[in-house]
Scaffold this active site. Structure first.
Site, short mmCIF file in Angstrom:
data_model
loop_
_atom_site.label_atom_id
_atom_site.label_comp_id
_atom_site.label_asym_id
_atom_site.label_seq_id
_atom_site.Cartn_x
_atom_site.Cartn_y
_atom_site.Cartn_z
CG HIS A 1 4.59 3.50 8.92
ND1 HIS A 1 5.26 2.64 9.75
CD2 HIS A 1 4.09 2.72 7.92
CE1 HIS A 1 5.14 1.40 9.28
NE2 HIS A 1 4.45 1.44 8.17
CG HIS B 1 8.65 -3.57 10.01
ND1 HIS B 1 8.37 -2.23 9.91
CD2 HIS B 1 8.62 -4.06 8.74
CE1 HIS B 1 8.19 -1.91 8.62
NE2 HIS B 1 8.33 -3.01 7.90
CD GLU C 1 9.51 -2.04 13.73
OE1 GLU C 1 8.35 -1.64 13.60
OE2 GLU C 1 10.43 -1.64 13.01
CD GLU D 1 5.74 5.34 12.40
OE1 GLU D 1 6.70 5.12 11.64
OE2 GLU D 1 5.14 4.45 13.03
CG ASP E 1 3.40 -1.60 6.89
OD1 ASP E 1 2.73 -2.47 6.32
OD2 ASP E 1 3.75 -0.53 6.33
CD GLU E 2 5.19 0.37 12.86
OE1 GLU E 2 6.29 -0.17 12.66
OE2 GLU E 2 5.03 1.60 12.79
CD1 TRP F 1 0.11 -0.99 3.31
CD2 TRP F 1 0.09 1.24 3.30
NE1 TRP F 1 0.70 -0.55 4.48
CE2 TRP F 1 0.69 0.82 4.49
CE3 TRP F 1 -0.04 2.63 3.07
CZ2 TRP F 1 1.18 1.71 5.47
CZ3 TRP F 1 0.45 3.51 4.04
CH2 TRP F 1 1.04 3.03 5.21
CB THR G 1 5.15 1.18 16.69
OG1 THR G 1 5.88 0.08 16.18
CG2 THR G 1 6.11 2.23 17.19
CD GLU H 1 8.82 1.51 10.37
OE1 GLU H 1 8.24 2.57 10.69
OE2 GLU H 1 8.54 0.42 10.90
FE FE2 Z 1 8.24 0.37 12.93
FE FE2 Z 2 6.42 2.89 11.67
#
Ligand code: FE2
Ligand code: FE2
Length: 331
Positions: free
Chosen positions: A116, A202, A166, A76, A198-199, A33, A169, A113
């Protein structure tokens, strides 16, 4: 062999596996995305109507919510600090001449990242609820101030930090998204949930790095983990300040805000530690050096100890007046 040389050797031994970690935990650029997928399209005639809807929905969200969202965004946006810090870690080596898997990872992670801060910043701008100039000044300060997370250039400590952070977040973006949805902010809810996703990927990658290192050098890795927990995991925005203030002065108030909202709490810190202990099977590690055994035992007892401390802990209830947001009541 010195500690530094052992770590370099371990990093080199794992390096051939990094491409596999990237394939498992990152998403190809053409498939992932982008901020534009969520925000009004400024080339489209509907842009103003969609922006108006964002501004209307934004009125439903209260003061602590905006403070938390602003500080999350600024955290971020300080990505240059994190990339330059990680590039400097022993064994990452962007100058080796040949393509080093670790530096490739750091660049690809940074590239994910970067979306974000980008999407959140544009959303804040469109929302009409925050003083963007003050947000920008704080962001510039935070990047300029850098951070010190107590990891030095040690890959083991840095990967403990990123495994922890990670997940932290992931939790906070997920909760912010849920609150937004509850107040009818469908778009913001979606954005925060997808960032949280996403976090999570990660987090899964970094905890895998640590698990792999544990297989190579359990003594060194477990001591590094214990060392990080003794120092406490500080937040990446611990130097947060507002315009005209001195370094770090806004962090505690932001942290109180996040606690009051229940977006990120002392209890979450303990739960993250429990999860890391479980995944890395800290309690089952055998055949360790005497010092590493002490580190293992310390880590296994720590969640209970923190639990007792957190039950006595107080956090600020007073609403601090940030320059980023106009007060209009609580959520
Ligand atoms: Fe992150
Ligand atoms: Fe992030």
């Amino acid at each position: 062999m010195s500690l530094k040389n052992i770590r370099l050797e371990v990093m080199q031994a794992i390096e051939p596996k990094v491409q596999g970690f990237m394939d498992s935990f990152l998403i190809p650029i053409d498939e992932i995305w982008q901020p534009s997928d969520f925000l009004p399209d400024s080339q489209n005639d509907n842009f103003f109507a969609e922006t108006e809807q964002i501004r209307e929905e934004a009125k439903e969200l209260g003061y602590d919510f905006w403070v938390t969202l602003v500080a999350d965004t600024i955290t971020e946006e300080a990505l240059p600090t994190y990339e330059s810090w990680l590039m400097d870690v022993e064994g990452i080596d962007q100058h080796s001449g040949k393509e080093n898997g670790w530096s490739k990872w750091v660049r690809a992670w940074t590239a994910e990242e970067n979306r974000h801060g980008d999407v959140l910043n544009k959303y804040l701008y469109l929302s009409g609820r925050v003083n963007m100039r003050e947000v920008e000044i704080t962001t510039q300060h935070l990047i300029s101030d850098g951070f010190d997370i107590g990891t030095d250039r040690d890959p083991y400590k840095n990967f403990v930090y990123t495994s922890f952070q990670e997940l932290a977040t992931n939790i906070s973006h997920k909760r912010v998204g849920k609150m937004a949805r509850q107040k009818g902010n469908v778009l913001l809810g979606k954005m925060c949930s997808i960032i949280a996703g996403d976090e999570m990927r990660h987090h899964l990658a970094y905890r895998e790095f640590v698990k792999t290192i544990l297989g190579e050098d359990p003594n060194g890795m477990i001591e590094a983990f214990a060392d990080m927990m003794k120092k406490k995991i500080v937040m990446p925005a611990h130097f947060l300040r507002e315009s005209g203030d001195s370094i770090g002065t806004a962090f505690e108030q932001f942290s109180d805000c996040a606690q009051r909202l229940g977006v990120y709490t002392a209890q979450d810190y303990i739960e993250i530690l429990r999860k890391l202990n479980d995944y890395w099977e800290v309690g089952n590690l055998r055949g360790l050096s005497e010092q590493a055994e002490k580190a293992r035992d310390y880590l296994m007892k720590l969640p209970e100890r923190l639990q007792r401390i957190s039950e006595r802990m107080q956090f600020g209830q007073d609403q601090y007046k940030f320059k980023w947001v106009e007060a209009n009541g609580m959520l």
